[in-house]
Design an enzyme around this catalytic site. Structure first.
Site, PDB file in Angstrom:
ATOM      1  N   ARG A  39      -7.864  31.485 -64.504  1.00  0.00           N
ATOM      2  CA  ARG A  39      -6.652  30.695 -64.269  1.00  0.00           C
ATOM      3  C   ARG A  39      -6.331  29.981 -65.576  1.00  0.00           C
ATOM      4  NH1 ARG A  39      -5.860  25.260 -61.924  1.00  0.00           N
ATOM      5  NH2 ARG A  39      -3.800  25.118 -60.952  1.00  0.00           N
ATOM      6  N   ASN A 116       1.067  23.195 -61.202  1.00  0.00           N
ATOM      7  CA  ASN A 116      -0.209  22.585 -60.845  1.00  0.00           C
ATOM      8  C   ASN A 116      -0.009  21.244 -60.147  1.00  0.00           C
ATOM      9  OD1 ASN A 116      -3.275  22.381 -61.260  1.00  0.00           O
ATOM     10  ND2 ASN A 116      -2.559  20.475 -62.185  1.00  0.00           N
ATOM     11  N   GLU A 117      -0.683  21.058 -59.023  1.00  0.00           N
ATOM     12  CA  GLU A 117      -0.724  19.771 -58.305  1.00  0.00           C
ATOM     13  C   GLU A 117       0.628  19.062 -58.384  1.00  0.00           C
ATOM     14  OE1 GLU A 117      -4.077  17.572 -59.795  1.00  0.00           O
ATOM     15  OE2 GLU A 117      -5.501  19.172 -59.287  1.00  0.00           O
ATOM     16  N   HIS A 185      -6.922  22.132 -53.872  1.00  0.00           N
ATOM     17  CA  HIS A 185      -7.894  21.711 -54.872  1.00  0.00           C
ATOM     18  C   HIS A 185      -8.899  20.778 -54.189  1.00  0.00           C
ATOM     19  CE1 HIS A 185      -4.939  22.527 -58.440  1.00  0.00           C
ATOM     20  NE2 HIS A 185      -5.155  23.581 -57.670  1.00  0.00           N
ATOM     21  N   TYR A 187     -11.764  18.281 -54.412  1.00  0.00           N
ATOM     22  CA  TYR A 187     -12.556  17.310 -55.154  1.00  0.00           C
ATOM     23  C   TYR A 187     -13.095  16.265 -54.164  1.00  0.00           C
ATOM     24  CZ  TYR A 187     -10.862  19.551 -59.428  1.00  0.00           C
ATOM     25  OH  TYR A 187     -10.592  20.455 -60.414  1.00  0.00           O
ATOM     26  N   GLU A 214      -8.867  24.980 -57.369  1.00  0.00           N
ATOM     27  CA  GLU A 214      -9.707  24.183 -58.260  1.00  0.00           C
ATOM     28  C   GLU A 214     -10.785  23.521 -57.421  1.00  0.00           C
ATOM     29  OE1 GLU A 214      -8.108  21.111 -60.714  1.00  0.00           O
ATOM     30  OE2 GLU A 214      -6.494  22.376 -61.530  1.00  0.00           O
TER      31      GLU A 214
END
Length: 409
Positions: A39, A116-117, A185, A187, A214
């Site tokens: 990526r 992204n995000e 993602h 986390y 991610e």
């Protein structure tokens, strides 16, 4: 699935190309450790220096040369609505239109991760996630983008408000090509295994495509359960992309998988994601477009050889992956008696070289190769097994040598 209808499960890592454009050899390093996908972080020019069409075309060519599927993402949208510097999804689409020539015709090799995000934690802004995402998809489709499109969740990608989870079906239905993949993602929100499982299974049960776009082994907002993420992604057949190859800063340097972009200098996180349980080496299959099987749950086509029996132990050699100029091997050591240390030796086939090894200390003396246990896997009871692996270089097809195995290290 790829364009020909073959199964393909993403097993890759992110590479911060836009901030480290000189580290072009990173793609070869990522491939050498067994990944099937990279990526690539790009900039639309709204926050950082724009990666123009020539640069993007070069990245795509390097991905193809290294037999990697290329997920291209615009990073400038990160945290829109909460981060005042962030670009909109509409601005990200403007960028994709500017670099269209670099990706046109590469639909078999490239996925377009639109932004992204693209939203932070601002509830008022996040309420527009579904409509804005659908609009971005349709602008790209209208402009002739036939690629698989990847869309990120709000809440800095973590979707703790469930906005993507609730709106995914409508967004998917808005794509006239029915070719949109959702990316979460994972986390600090995903510290508990139950949370990981609940999120993944909600998409699987709905029949909607999901990747973990991610994740890391630690983060400033909490301690994600990387073991659960990798195990359940493998169990459910979902792709994952770890963050990130190298070059992290701002207090999250621990997310580097290798030191100074050097594939031979794995960090603890890098060792975990590549060589650990349900990791890239164990589960990745090269994309079918490059000749791979694309079905990571199937056994490898090269089974371990049946070596001559030794009183102390035996060793089997299996070629797990091959790519242009390189290959990856797994060796299985089986104890014939209780062992406290073991050594495996073989003659290096013509035209081959040894690269990076794991779970053993591997050295060469001319054409003679010696692999010695790594200490933590030295003690084996009779009948027990352990494995080690390595990458190598080759000029022709990877050969299967005869191994000898003995006690002691």
């Amino acid at each position: 699935m790829d364009a020909a209808g073959n199964d393909f499960v993403i097993r890759g890592v992110s590479h911060a190309h836009t901030w480290y454009p000189q580290e072009v050899d990173s793609l070869a390093g990522i491939k050498s450790l067994g990944a099937n996908t990279v990526r690539v972080v790009l900039s639309s020019g709204d926050r950082w220096t724009e990666n123009d069409a020539d640069d993007v075309a070069d990245v795509v060519a390097r991905c193809k040369a290294n037999r990697l599927i290329c997920v291209l993402e615009v990073h400038d949208t990160t945290g829109y609505g909460e981060d005042q510097a962030a670009a909109t999804l509409d601005q990200a689409v403007d960028y994709w239109l500017r670099v269209r020539d670099a990706v046109e015709g590469e639909e078999d090799h490239v996925l377009v991760n639109i932004g992204n995000e693209p939203y932070g934690n601002d509830e008022a802004t996040n309420a527009n996630w579904a409509s804005d995402t659908s609009a971005a998809i349709n602008r790209l489709r209208g402009a002739g983008f036939d690629h698989t499109l990847v869309v990120d969740a709000p809440n800095w990608g973590q979707d703790w408000q469930g906005i993507m989870r609730q709106g995914a079906q409508d967004v998917f239905d808005s794509d006239p090509d029915a070719n949109t993949v959702f990316s979460v993602h994972m986390y600090g929100v995903y510290e508990r295994e139950a949370t990981v499982v609940d999120y993944m299974e909600s998409f699987v049960d709905a029949g909607l495509p999901l990747i973990i776009g991610e994740f890391g082994h630690d983060h400033s907002d909490g301690d994600p359960d990387e073991n659960a993420i990798m195990y359940h992604a493998e169990r459910l057949g979902l792709g994952y992309v770890g963050w990130s190859w190298s070059g992290n800063s701002g207090g999250v340097e621990y997310l580097d998988m290798v030191e100074d972009f050097d594939a031979a200098r794995l960090t603890a996180w890098g060792d975990r994601i590549f060589h650990g349980s349900d990791g890239i080496v164990e589960t990745a299959e090269e994309a079918p477009v490059y000749g791979g099987g694309g079905e990571p749950t199937d056994p490898p086509t090269d089974e371990p050889t049946d070596p001559p029996s030794d009183a102390d132990c035996t060793a089997g050699y299996a070629v797990r992956h091959e790519w242009q100029g390189g290959f990856q091997v797994q060796v299985t050591v089986t104890a014939g008696t209780d062992l406290d240390g073991w050594t495996v030796e073989w003659e290096l086939p013509d035209g081959e070289g040894i690269g990076q090894a794991w779970n053993a200390a591997v050295s060469t003396d001319g054409s003679r190769v010696t692999a010695v246990d790594a200490g933590y896997n030295a003690v084996l009871s009779e009948g027990a097994t352990t494995t080690f692996g390595f990458t190598g270089t080759r000029q022709g097809p990877a050969a299967v040598p005869e191994l000898t195995c003995g006690a002691g290290s």
